[in-house]
Scaffold this motif. Sequence first.
Motif, PDB file in Angstrom:
ATOM      1  N   ALA A  71      48.584  -9.616  -6.724  1.00 23.46           N
ATOM      2  CA  ALA A  71      47.205 -10.083  -6.941  1.00 23.46           C
ATOM      3  C   ALA A  71      46.679 -10.757  -5.679  1.00 23.46           C
ATOM      4  O   ALA A  71      45.542 -10.520  -5.242  1.00 23.46           O
ATOM      5  N   ALA A  72      47.513 -11.592  -5.062  1.00 21.42           N
ATOM      6  CA  ALA A  72      47.108 -12.277  -3.830  1.00 21.42           C
ATOM      7  C   ALA A  72      46.792 -11.263  -2.741  1.00 21.42           C
ATOM      8  O   ALA A  72      45.803 -11.382  -2.009  1.00 21.42           O
ATOM      9  N   ALA A  73      47.639 -10.251  -2.642  1.00 18.13           N
ATOM     10  CA  ALA A  73      47.449  -9.243  -1.594  1.00 18.13           C
ATOM     11  C   ALA A  73      46.100  -8.548  -1.746  1.00 18.13           C
ATOM     12  O   ALA A  73      45.384  -8.310  -0.761  1.00 18.13           O
ATOM     13  N   LEU A  74      45.732  -8.230  -2.992  1.00 12.75           N
ATOM     14  CA  LEU A  74      44.480  -7.500  -3.231  1.00 12.75           C
ATOM     15  C   LEU A  74      43.264  -8.360  -2.930  1.00 12.75           C
ATOM     16  O   LEU A  74      42.260  -7.904  -2.379  1.00 12.75           O
ATOM     17  N   LEU A  75      43.369  -9.634  -3.289  1.00 17.63           N
ATOM     18  CA  LEU A  75      42.255 -10.552  -3.026  1.00 17.63           C
ATOM     19  C   LEU A  75      42.048 -10.690  -1.515  1.00 17.63           C
ATOM     20  O   LEU A  75      40.922 -10.648  -1.007  1.00 17.63           O
ATOM     21  N   ARG A  76      43.139 -10.818  -0.798  1.00 19.46           N
ATOM     22  CA  ARG A  76      43.032 -10.999   0.663  1.00 19.46           C
ATOM     23  C   ARG A  76      42.532  -9.724   1.351  1.00 19.46           C
ATOM     24  O   ARG A  76      41.763  -9.788   2.315  1.00 19.46           O
ATOM     25  N   HIS A  78      40.393  -7.577   0.238  1.00 16.60           N
ATOM     26  CA  HIS A  78      38.935  -7.505   0.074  1.00 16.60           C
ATOM     27  C   HIS A  78      38.249  -8.484   1.031  1.00 16.60           C
ATOM     28  O   HIS A  78      37.242  -8.142   1.675  1.00 16.60           O
ATOM     29  N   TYR A  79      38.798  -9.682   1.144  1.00 18.99           N
ATOM     30  CA  TYR A  79      38.233 -10.680   2.069  1.00 18.99           C
ATOM     31  C   TYR A  79      38.291 -10.165   3.513  1.00 18.99           C
ATOM     32  O   TYR A  79      37.290 -10.205   4.252  1.00 18.99           O
ATOM     33  N   HIS A  80      39.429  -9.643   3.924  1.00 20.09           N
ATOM     34  CA  HIS A  80      39.552  -9.154   5.302  1.00 20.09           C
ATOM     35  C   HIS A  80      38.679  -7.923   5.521  1.00 20.09           C
ATOM     36  O   HIS A  80      38.240  -7.668   6.634  1.00 20.09           O
ATOM     37  N   GLY A 109      48.353  -8.347  10.283  1.00 22.36           N
ATOM     38  CA  GLY A 109      49.744  -7.901  10.266  1.00 22.36           C
ATOM     39  C   GLY A 109      50.428  -8.075   8.924  1.00 22.36           C
ATOM     40  O   GLY A 109      51.322  -7.305   8.577  1.00 22.36           O
ATOM     41  N   SER A 110      50.031  -9.084   8.163  1.00 22.21           N
ATOM     42  CA  SER A 110      50.733  -9.316   6.893  1.00 22.21           C
ATOM     43  C   SER A 110      49.912  -8.876   5.678  1.00 22.21           C
ATOM     44  O   SER A 110      50.239  -9.228   4.549  1.00 22.21           O
ATOM     45  N   LEU A 111      48.846  -8.108   5.903  1.00 25.26           N
ATOM     46  CA  LEU A 111      48.104  -7.581   4.744  1.00 25.26           C
ATOM     47  C   LEU A 111      49.014  -6.642   3.954  1.00 25.26           C
ATOM     48  O   LEU A 111      49.808  -5.899   4.528  1.00 25.26           O
ATOM     49  N   ALA A 187      31.775 -19.575  11.128  1.00 28.91           N
ATOM     50  CA  ALA A 187      32.247 -18.208  10.846  1.00 28.91           C
ATOM     51  C   ALA A 187      31.706 -17.726   9.503  1.00 28.91           C
ATOM     52  O   ALA A 187      31.343 -16.557   9.348  1.00 28.91           O
ATOM     53  N   PHE A 188      31.641 -18.618   8.535  1.00 27.26           N
ATOM     54  CA  PHE A 188      31.080 -18.238   7.237  1.00 27.26           C
ATOM     55  C   PHE A 188      29.568 -18.023   7.350  1.00 27.26           C
ATOM     56  O   PHE A 188      29.023 -17.080   6.789  1.00 27.26           O
ATOM     57  N   ALA A 189      28.910 -18.921   8.076  1.00 27.96           N
ATOM     58  CA  ALA A 189      27.451 -18.790   8.223  1.00 27.96           C
ATOM     59  C   ALA A 189      27.101 -17.460   8.879  1.00 27.96           C
ATOM     60  O   ALA A 189      26.103 -16.818   8.519  1.00 27.96           O
ATOM     61  N   ASP A 197      30.399 -21.913  -0.145  1.00 27.70           N
ATOM     62  CA  ASP A 197      31.230 -20.704  -0.212  1.00 27.70           C
ATOM     63  C   ASP A 197      32.553 -20.924   0.516  1.00 27.70           C
ATOM     64  O   ASP A 197      33.601 -20.446   0.068  1.00 27.70           O
ATOM     65  N   LEU A 198      32.505 -21.648   1.634  1.00 27.18           N
ATOM     66  CA  LEU A 198      33.741 -21.899   2.391  1.00 27.18           C
ATOM     67  C   LEU A 198      34.777 -22.640   1.549  1.00 27.18           C
ATOM     68  O   LEU A 198      35.932 -22.208   1.434  1.00 27.18           O
ATOM     69  N   VAL A 199      34.358 -23.733   0.939  1.00 26.09           N
ATOM     70  CA  VAL A 199      35.350 -24.523   0.199  1.00 26.09           C
ATOM     71  C   VAL A 199      35.749 -23.824  -1.103  1.00 26.09           C
ATOM     72  O   VAL A 199      36.898 -23.899  -1.535  1.00 26.09           O
ATOM     73  N   LEU A 201      35.719 -20.396  -1.675  1.00 27.72           N
ATOM     74  CA  LEU A 201      36.540 -19.205  -1.409  1.00 27.72           C
ATOM     75  C   LEU A 201      37.902 -19.575  -0.823  1.00 27.72           C
ATOM     76  O   LEU A 201      38.881 -18.845  -1.003  1.00 27.72           O
ATOM     77  N   SER A 202      37.981 -20.723  -0.147  1.00 26.24           N
ATOM     78  CA  SER A 202      39.299 -21.185   0.306  1.00 26.24           C
ATOM     79  C   SER A 202      40.210 -21.407  -0.888  1.00 26.24           C
ATOM     80  O   SER A 202      41.439 -21.363  -0.766  1.00 26.24           O
ATOM     81  N   GLY A 203      39.603 -21.638  -2.044  1.00 27.16           N
ATOM     82  CA  GLY A 203      40.368 -21.779  -3.281  1.00 27.16           C
ATOM     83  C   GLY A 203      41.162 -20.531  -3.633  1.00 27.16           C
ATOM     84  O   GLY A 203      42.034 -20.574  -4.505  1.00 27.16           O
ATOM     85  N   LEU A 207      46.476 -18.543  -4.746  1.00 25.36           N
ATOM     86  CA  LEU A 207      47.388 -17.409  -4.910  1.00 25.36           C
ATOM     87  C   LEU A 207      48.068 -17.106  -3.583  1.00 25.36           C
ATOM     88  O   LEU A 207      47.447 -17.200  -2.522  1.00 25.36           O
ATOM     89  N   GLY A 208      49.321 -16.713  -3.642  1.00 24.54           N
ATOM     90  CA  GLY A 208      49.961 -16.105  -2.493  1.00 24.54           C
ATOM     91  C   GLY A 208      50.750 -17.028  -1.594  1.00 24.54           C
ATOM     92  O   GLY A 208      50.944 -18.206  -1.872  1.00 24.54           O
ATOM     93  N   LYS A 209      51.187 -16.437  -0.495  1.00 20.91           N
ATOM     94  CA  LYS A 209      52.111 -17.115   0.416  1.00 20.91           C
ATOM     95  C   LYS A 209      51.655 -16.914   1.859  1.00 20.91           C
ATOM     96  O   LYS A 209      50.887 -16.005   2.152  1.00 20.91           O
ATOM     97  N   ALA A 210      52.172 -17.768   2.725  1.00 20.36           N
ATOM     98  CA  ALA A 210      51.949 -17.590   4.162  1.00 20.36           C
ATOM     99  C   ALA A 210      53.300 -17.506   4.858  1.00 20.36           C
ATOM    100  O   ALA A 210      54.278 -18.129   4.430  1.00 20.36           O
ATOM    101  N   PRO A 213      55.073 -18.207  10.850  1.00 19.52           N
ATOM    102  CA  PRO A 213      54.269 -18.333  12.074  1.00 19.52           C
ATOM    103  C   PRO A 213      52.823 -18.778  11.825  1.00 19.52           C
ATOM    104  O   PRO A 213      52.152 -19.233  12.749  1.00 19.52           O
ATOM    105  N   SER A 214      52.358 -18.671  10.584  1.00 18.68           N
ATOM    106  CA  SER A 214      50.978 -19.088  10.292  1.00 18.68           C
ATOM    107  C   SER A 214      50.827 -20.602  10.225  1.00 18.68           C
ATOM    108  O   SER A 214      49.707 -21.114  10.269  1.00 18.68           O
ATOM    109  N   TYR A 215      51.951 -21.325  10.099  1.00 18.40           N
ATOM    110  CA  TYR A 215      51.815 -22.794  10.012  1.00 18.40           C
ATOM    111  C   TYR A 215      52.869 -23.538  10.826  1.00 18.40           C
ATOM    112  O   TYR A 215      52.866 -24.768  10.873  1.00 18.40           O
TER     113      TYR A 215
END
Length: 345
Positions: A71-76, A78-80, A109-111, A187-189, A197-199, A201-203, A207-210, A213-215
């Motif tokens: 589910a997380a993968a599909l949401l991301r 669409h966003y990307h 790379g991790s989509l 970037a959102f604007a 929308d930023l705060v 959609l950050s919600g 879902l998901g993992k990182a 190297p992302s953190y």
Amino acid sequence: MAAAATTCCRRSAPAALLAVAALLCTTTTGGSAAGAGQPLDVGYYNKTCPAAEEIVRNETAAAVRESPDLAAALLRLHYHDCFVQGCDASVLLDSTPTNTAEKDAMPNGSLRGFDLVARVKDRLERACPATVSCADILALMARDAVALSKGPSWSVGLGRRDGRTSSAGSCGELPPLHGDVNLLVQAFAAKGLDVKDLVVLSGAHTLGKAHCPSYADRLYPSAGCSTADPALDARYADRLRLRCASANNADDDSSSNSTSELDPGSCVTFDTSYYRHVARRRGLLRSDAYLLDHRFTRAYVLQAASGRYDGHFFHDFAVSMAKMASIGVLTGDQGEIRTKCNVVN
Ligand code: HEM
């Protein structure tokens, strides 16, 4: 992935950008996210492919039942897709000998989830050949993925057409992971999305993992910064360090491949606990932590974290997703309906 020296340490003064606190809990209205051309239409496939939404939902449900983290993968995905060149399924196109596509750009790379989208497309091609666009499939699958994770559902406007180009170079349109909250707002604007929308959609990071190297750069002193990120709760950082070696040790494959949940303990359930982690300085990514630096986003985080506004967040998320899903869409005779999502016709 090492942070630039200037972005490593915390900015001291919160950015005071927009005095929009009064908008808390209100519906986002208007927005200029929609692309030119014909408007999207909830009933777009009613005549040409009446089973389209059901086919997408059934395939998505079967896949998410088997692997809830999809589910997380599909949401991301669409966003990307939407943030780079509009919601035109350009993220699904393969590179060619003469072109490196979005898919192969570093931030992508991790989509995941490409095979599942291809499977759904094949089912739709059998039911209604050359009718349902890959861009619409991504929008529907993201909606269904959220609903299947116990989140909200909403009506998806349809009629997007698929783009014919995809360029790795365009991925700079994605919001930066490093910088500050102002850069995220900008970037959102740039996509017609506002600070709410930023705060909201950050919600999605409920879902998901990182991957480490992302953190990792938040966990260790690095060039230009003598401490770990002070915006990260120290005990939480201790725990994360157990799984994630130094950013300077990027050759360590086992560490690079290790992941942490963006919403620990609840990463396959769509809820407001992500905001509780962010409020306690346990947001995993820098972009999550930045939400505490802006008056509006901070207020929203704290409100959502209280657990008393889940219904508001669900409503807000549905509204913001609909806005995001209309960024730069191709309609009418623009683009094409791909028969395979990974190649142009
Ligand atoms: C605000 C700017 C954002 C930034 C900087 C950002 C960055 C990231 C990063 C770095 C990851 C982890 C990638 C990895 O290490 O594998 C991630 C994961 C994720 N992002 Fe975001 N993101 C942002 C906004 C969004 C939005 C708007 C959505 C959807 C509406 C979203 C959905 C997700 C999801 C669901 C995951 C988990 C993916 C998985 O488990 O496969 N993100 N994001």
